[in-house]
Design a protein around this motif. Structure first.
Motif, PDB file in Angstrom:
ATOM      1  N   THR A  59      -0.896   7.373   4.152  1.00 12.73           N
ATOM      2  CA  THR A  59      -1.437   6.869   2.890  1.00 12.73           C
ATOM      3  C   THR A  59      -2.946   6.728   2.958  1.00 12.73           C
ATOM      4  O   THR A  59      -3.635   6.948   1.961  1.00 12.73           O
ATOM      5  N   ALA A  60      -3.497   6.388   4.122  1.00 16.21           N
ATOM      6  CA  ALA A  60      -4.953   6.287   4.257  1.00 16.21           C
ATOM      7  C   ALA A  60      -5.606   7.650   4.062  1.00 16.21           C
ATOM      8  O   ALA A  60      -6.593   7.775   3.330  1.00 16.21           O
ATOM      9  N   VAL A  61      -5.050   8.673   4.699  1.00 15.40           N
ATOM     10  CA  VAL A  61      -5.622  10.016   4.587  1.00 15.40           C
ATOM     11  C   VAL A  61      -5.526  10.522   3.149  1.00 15.40           C
ATOM     12  O   VAL A  61      -6.492  11.045   2.591  1.00 15.40           O
ATOM     13  N   MET A  91      -3.687  -0.167   0.574  1.00 17.09           N
ATOM     14  CA  MET A  91      -2.659  -1.148   0.903  1.00 17.09           C
ATOM     15  C   MET A  91      -1.537  -1.136  -0.139  1.00 17.09           C
ATOM     16  O   MET A  91      -0.366  -1.288   0.197  1.00 17.09           O
ATOM     17  N   GLU A  92      -1.899  -0.949  -1.399  1.00 16.96           N
ATOM     18  CA  GLU A  92      -0.874  -0.860  -2.452  1.00 16.96           C
ATOM     19  C   GLU A  92       0.019   0.353  -2.224  1.00 16.96           C
ATOM     20  O   GLU A  92       1.244   0.262  -2.330  1.00 16.96           O
ATOM     21  N   ALA A  93      -0.586   1.489  -1.886  1.00 16.98           N
ATOM     22  CA  ALA A  93       0.190   2.702  -1.614  1.00 16.98           C
ATOM     23  C   ALA A  93       1.058   2.524  -0.375  1.00 16.98           C
ATOM     24  O   ALA A  93       2.238   2.919  -0.366  1.00 16.98           O
ATOM     25  N   TRP A  94       0.496   1.917   0.656  1.00 14.51           N
ATOM     26  CA  TRP A  94       1.255   1.738   1.902  1.00 14.51           C
ATOM     27  C   TRP A  94       2.435   0.796   1.696  1.00 14.51           C
ATOM     28  O   TRP A  94       3.546   1.070   2.154  1.00 14.51           O
ATOM     29  N   LEU A  95       2.205  -0.300   0.990  1.00 17.61           N
ATOM     30  CA  LEU A  95       3.287  -1.263   0.751  1.00 17.61           C
ATOM     31  C   LEU A  95       4.328  -0.719  -0.228  1.00 17.61           C
ATOM     32  O   LEU A  95       5.422  -1.272  -0.323  1.00 17.61           O
ATOM     33  N   THR A  96       4.009   0.344  -0.936  1.00 13.34           N
ATOM     34  CA  THR A  96       4.988   1.013  -1.790  1.00 13.34           C
ATOM     35  C   THR A  96       5.781   2.038  -0.987  1.00 13.34           C
ATOM     36  O   THR A  96       6.991   2.176  -1.160  1.00 13.34           O
ATOM     37  N   VAL A  97       5.109   2.754  -0.094  1.00 15.89           N
ATOM     38  CA  VAL A  97       5.742   3.840   0.659  1.00 15.89           C
ATOM     39  C   VAL A  97       6.605   3.324   1.815  1.00 15.89           C
ATOM     40  O   VAL A  97       7.704   3.837   2.049  1.00 15.89           O
ATOM     41  N   TRP A  98       6.131   2.335   2.548  1.00 18.54           N
ATOM     42  CA  TRP A  98       6.846   1.889   3.750  1.00 18.54           C
ATOM     43  C   TRP A  98       8.259   1.403   3.457  1.00 18.54           C
ATOM     44  O   TRP A  98       9.201   1.779   4.171  1.00 18.54           O
ATOM     45  N   PRO A  99       8.488   0.586   2.435  1.00 22.35           N
ATOM     46  CA  PRO A  99       9.878   0.166   2.164  1.00 22.35           C
ATOM     47  C   PRO A  99      10.796   1.321   1.763  1.00 22.35           C
ATOM     48  O   PRO A  99      12.013   1.191   1.829  1.00 22.35           O
TER      49      PRO A  99
END
Length: 139
Positions: free
Chosen positions: A53-55, A72-80
Motif C-alpha cells: 500500500t505504501a508503494v 494508513m487508511e489503505a493499509w487498514l482497509t487491505v490488511w483485514p
C-alpha cells in the motif's frame, strides 16, 4: 526416574531440574493454539500489505502532506481482507507447494553422464574416433 530437587524460598517451593531431564519450554504465544497458528500469517500479511500500500500510494498520489494518512487508511482497509484470504487458503497453498516441489522421476533424466554416454555411443556407431581432450573428463 530421576526426581528434581525442591527448595523452599520466601516466595514458596521451587523445583530445580536434574541434569539431562527434558524440560518443556513455555509457549511464546500464550492462549489458544489457533492464535499461535495464525501469528505467522498475521505478521506476513501485515508486512506485505503495509509495503504494497505504501508503494502504490506513493505511485498514485506522490509524496504530499496527506500521504501517511491515505497510506494508513489503505493499509487498514487491505490488511483485514488479506489476512483471512491468506489464512483460509494456506492449506491449499501448502498442498499445491508440496505437489509442485515433488522430485521428478529420474528414469529419463538428462544428466552429464547420460549425455556423455549417448555421445560416445553415437560416435562409435558412426565410425568416428573421439579426439583426446585437454581437459580431464569427470565421470
Amino acid at each position: 526416574m530421576q526426581q528434581s530437587s525442591v527448595y523452599t524460598l520466601a516466595s514458596g517451593p521451587v523445583s530445580l531440574p536434574v541434569a539431562g531431564q527434558n524440560l518443556r519450554q513455555p509457549r511464546v504465544v500464550a492462549g489458544s493454539k489457533s492464535l499461535a497458528s495464525m501469528l505467522p500469517t498475521i505478521l506476513t500479511t501485515g508486512l506485505v500489505s503495509l509495503v504494497a500500500t505504501a508503494v502504490l500510494r506513493l505511485m498514485w498520489m506522490g509524496w504530499g502532506h496527506d500521504f501517511v494518512g491515505a497510506w494508513m487508511e489503505a493499509w487498514l482497509t487491505v490488511w483485514p481482507i488479506a489476512f483471512p484470504a491468506a489464512y483460509i487458503s494456506k492449506p491449499l497453498i501448502n498442498k499445491l507447494s508440496r505437489r509442485l516441489s515433488k522430485p521428478v522421476a529420474t528414469d529419463h533424466a538428462l544428466g552429464a553422464s547420460a549425455i556423455m554416454q549417448v555421445s560416445e555411443q553415437a560416435t562409435a556407431r558412426s565410425g568416428l574416433r573421439r579426439k583426446p581432450s585437454l581437459l580431464p573428463v569427470h565421470r
